[in-house]
Design an enzyme around this catalytic site. Structure first.
Site, PDB file in Angstrom:
ATOM      1  N   ILE A 194      28.905  14.894  42.846  1.00 31.04           N
ATOM      2  CA  ILE A 194      28.155  16.116  43.140  1.00 31.04           C
ATOM      3  C   ILE A 194      27.698  15.942  44.576  1.00 31.04           C
ATOM      4  CG2 ILE A 194      26.061  15.154  42.084  1.00 31.04           C
ATOM      5  CD1 ILE A 194      25.112  18.069  41.691  1.00 31.04           C
ATOM      6  N   LYS A 252      16.757  23.195  47.123  1.00 33.58           N
ATOM      7  CA  LYS A 252      16.681  24.628  46.844  1.00 33.58           C
ATOM      8  C   LYS A 252      16.892  24.908  45.357  1.00 33.58           C
ATOM      9  CE  LYS A 252      18.157  26.718  51.167  1.00 33.58           C
ATOM     10  NZ  LYS A 252      19.013  27.809  51.646  1.00 33.58           N
ATOM     11  N   GLY A 253      16.995  23.839  44.565  1.00 31.26           N
ATOM     12  CA  GLY A 253      17.229  24.015  43.142  1.00 31.26           C
ATOM     13  C   GLY A 253      18.707  24.052  42.776  1.00 31.26           C
ATOM     14  N   GLY A 279      20.977  21.571  42.881  1.00 28.55           N
ATOM     15  CA  GLY A 279      21.372  20.423  42.070  1.00 28.55           C
ATOM     16  C   GLY A 279      21.047  20.652  40.609  1.00 28.55           C
ATOM     17  N   ASN A 313      20.184   5.349  46.870  1.00 23.34           N
ATOM     18  CA  ASN A 313      20.029   6.800  46.921  1.00 23.34           C
ATOM     19  C   ASN A 313      18.729   7.207  46.204  1.00 23.34           C
ATOM     20  OD1 ASN A 313      20.198   9.583  46.844  1.00 23.34           O
ATOM     21  ND2 ASN A 313      22.259   9.650  45.983  1.00 23.34           N
ATOM     22  N   TYR A 337      17.402  12.712  39.506  1.00 21.22           N
ATOM     23  CA  TYR A 337      17.956  12.479  38.172  1.00 21.22           C
ATOM     24  C   TYR A 337      16.853  12.162  37.169  1.00 21.22           C
ATOM     25  CZ  TYR A 337      22.278  12.233  40.840  1.00 21.22           C
ATOM     26  OH  TYR A 337      23.316  12.503  41.684  1.00 21.22           O
TER      27      TYR A 337
END
Length: 159
Positions: free
Chosen positions: A86, A95-96, A98, A125, A132
């Site tokens: 991804i 910005k939402g 993901g 990361n 996540y």
């Protein structure tokens, strides 16, 4: 207001996918590991159908991509999905989008009765890890990833 569109990759979009894939590799400091070509992508995605690729767009502008493939869990006795990549370009993060991609994948899993959605994240990361964990994803600490490739994979065939 800007909106995210998720569209299945078309053959004529392979060049842009390759550019984005290389951007991800650069972001992950793994650009020396990219061996992919347009021809390899075309064969793997469209001829052999090893995986599905989607482009992410904000108001028609391509801003990222995702690639997934199906898995199987013998313990569950059912299928799952593995998110290989991804990637959202830096200017379009937070910005939402993901979350929207994961919602898209979760709905696809439900439609196909897939029991798991799995992926890996680099240890460094921190942004990804935090994101996540905000989804309530579990870090499976008991598993270790192994890989056979290149000469090691070839050598195993010769034993």
């Amino acid at each position: 207001m800007a909106q995210l569109q998720i569209t299945e990759l078309q053959r004529e979009e392979l060049d842009i996918l390759l550019v984005l894939l290389k951007e991800l590799a650069l972001y992950e400091k793994m650009q020396d590991e990219v061996e992919c070509s347009k021809e390899k992508l075309e064969k793997s995605l469209f001829e052999q159908e090893f995986a599905k690729a989607f482009l992410l767009r904000e108001d028609e502008k391509i801003i990222g991509y995702m690639i997934y493939f199906y898995t199987f869990s013998s313990f569950c006795g059912s299928g799952g999905m593995y998110l290989e990549d991804i990637y959202i370009q830096e200017a379009y993060r937070k910005k939402g989008y993901g979350r929207a991609v994961f919602q898209f994948l979760a709905k696809l899993c439900k439609e196909k009765n897939l029991q798991r959605l799995e992926w890996v994240c680099l240890n460094e990361n921190i942004l990804g890890i935090n994101f996540y964990e905000s989804l309530n994803a579990l870090h499976l600490k008991q598993w270790r990833i192994y890989r056979l490739s290149g000469e090691n994979l070839t050598r195993l065939c010769e034993i």
